[in-house]
Design a protein around this motif. Structure first.
Motif, short mmCIF file in Angstrom:
data_model
loop_
_atom_site.label_atom_id
_atom_site.label_comp_id
_atom_site.label_asym_id
_atom_site.label_seq_id
_atom_site.Cartn_x
_atom_site.Cartn_y
_atom_site.Cartn_z
N THR A 96 19.45 -13.23 -37.81
CA THR A 96 18.58 -12.68 -36.77
C THR A 96 18.90 -11.20 -36.58
O THR A 96 19.92 -10.71 -37.07
CB THR A 96 18.80 -13.42 -35.43
N ASP A 217 16.18 -14.05 -29.44
CA ASP A 217 16.63 -13.26 -30.59
C ASP A 217 15.56 -13.38 -31.68
O ASP A 217 14.95 -14.44 -31.85
CB ASP A 217 17.97 -13.80 -31.10
N VAL A 219 14.22 -13.63 -35.45
CA VAL A 219 14.62 -13.99 -36.81
C VAL A 219 14.13 -12.90 -37.76
O VAL A 219 12.95 -12.53 -37.75
CB VAL A 219 14.02 -15.36 -37.22
N VAL A 251 16.24 -21.93 -34.84
CA VAL A 251 16.39 -20.97 -35.93
C VAL A 251 16.43 -21.69 -37.29
O VAL A 251 15.79 -21.27 -38.25
CB VAL A 251 17.67 -20.12 -35.75
#
Length: 399
Positions: A96, A217, A219, A251
């Protein structure tokens, strides 16, 4: 390997030359003819090609990697990379972008506003270098909040941080910290955000839960391509993170990873690497932080992202200077291509000698074919040139 082979070939050249001389002398050969055969054998087996076979390939591959921002710090580890079966990535800053932004703030106590929750958290995190901390501080700045400087500060490894702000004990911690102290969060909004893959941290004031902050966050686009490239090579891709299972699962699903390990503390990362190695897999670890260093050392091949900490870079066998996870696949492909070139050169060098030594010794003399020392020297030089050209043909795999 090349040095040992060259040593043996030197002994074979000397022994072969002496044997050739003795055989021709005992066969009533003329002294000058016997000497000429012996000298030709020693000249033609001069181990130039074999001595150059591997060092030339090493030099070319090192040069190619350096020009492409791939710093090889340990040649042995680079050569082991061709046998890798599994690559484990750290999440934050590697897969990320590591740039968290405040997505939502939820007050969990009456009389406490969202602004107050974020301002207190920002006061604590203003003393931390963690990506989540930076995201909270930037969020408070974006919300135009007045953030106080903490009177004291202490990091809680793998779980958060605590500080004294306006004579109050403020903690900004993970869900793992709450679980250890049997503090439950009964809020549908918080649970929904966590289930969607948001990173949720919790704010406590004087040991009482007052709010939660959800961060997201991003990717990296390069990560998707890197994982796809590695999977096409038959490599298993996994992820290590200190984040919650929900975030890790989100994720991992987005990148189609084979496996993931969530809520892993910094001192547990190397144990996870060891655990995977015990499955019989050759493992590479890719990371960028101080807490990745032990895992980088434990792995069969440690790969550091160049934008990472000095500790991570010093612990790694290979450094990706350009901070691009796609370069992991490039390193593996280059390692395989380098080993292939080494084998080609060794095959040529040994094959050349296997054929040329009997010819130099005069095995075809009954058919009127005899090699002079000058021809032997020419063939030896041609062999070295071919090995050199073959090494120079090594190319960096397309990125």
């Amino acid at each position: 390997l090349a040095d040992r082979a060259a040593l043996w070939l030197t002994l074979i050249a000397l022994g072969g030359g002496l044997t050739t001389f003795i055989v021709w002398q005992t066969s009533d050969g003329a002294l000058d003819f016997s000497l000429e055969r012996a000298i030709t054998v020693m000249v033609i087996t001069c181990p130039h090609a074999l001595g150059l076979a591997i060092p030339l390939v090493v030099a070319v591959s090192t040069g190619l990697s350096a020009k492409s921002g791939l710093l090889i710090r340990d040649r042995a580890a680079f050569e082991r990379a061709r046998n890798l079966e599994c690559v484990i990535f750290d999440k934050t800053g590697t897969l990320t972008e590591g740039r968290f932004g405040v997505d939502d703030v939820i007050s969990l106590q009456g009389g406490v506003t969202d602004d107050e929750v974020l301002a207190l958290a920002a006061a604590v995190e203003s003393q931390s270098e963690h990506p989540i901390a930076k995201g909270i501080v930037k969020g408070a700045d974006k919300w135009k909040l007045k953030v106080k400087s903490p009177e004291t500060f202490k990091a809680i490894p793998g779980k958060g941080a605590q500080a004294k702000v306006k004579a109050q004990d403020i903690l900004v911690v993970s869900l793992g910290y709450l679980n250890e102290r049997n503090i439950t969060v009964k809020n549908k909004r918080v649970n929904k955000l966590a289930a969607q893959g948001r990173t949720v941290v919790y704010v406590l004031r004087n040991d009482k839960l007052i709010g939660a902050i959800a961060l997201a966050d991003i990717v990296r686009e390069e990560s998707k391509k890197a994982i796809q490239q590695l999977k096409e090579m038959g490599i298993q891709c996994m992820m290590l993170t200190g984040d919650s299972k929900e975030v890790a699962q989100w994720v991992a699903g987005k990148l189609e990873l084979d496996d993931f390990f969530a809520e892993v503390l910094p001192d547990e990362k190397s144990n996870k690497i060891k655990e995977i190695q015990e499955r019989g897999l050759k493992v590479a670890m890719v990371g960028d932080g101080v807490n990745d260093a032990p895992a980088l050392v434990q792995a069969d091949v440690g790969i550091a992202i160049g934008a990472g900490t000095d500790v991570a870079v010093e612990s790694a066998d290979i450094v990706l200077v350009e901070n691009d996870p796609k370069d992991v696949g490039t390193i593996l492909s280059l390692s395989k291509a380098t080993y292939r070139k080494m084998r080609e050169n060794l095959f040529w060098a040994t094959g050349y000698n296997a054929i040329s030594i009997p010819l130099a010794a005069g095995i075809l003399f009954p058919l009127g074919i005899v090699l002079s020392p000058a021809i032997g020297a020419l063939l030896m030089s041609i062999s070295a040139v071919i090995v050199t050209i073959n090494a120079r043909m090594l190319k960096l795999p397309s990125r």
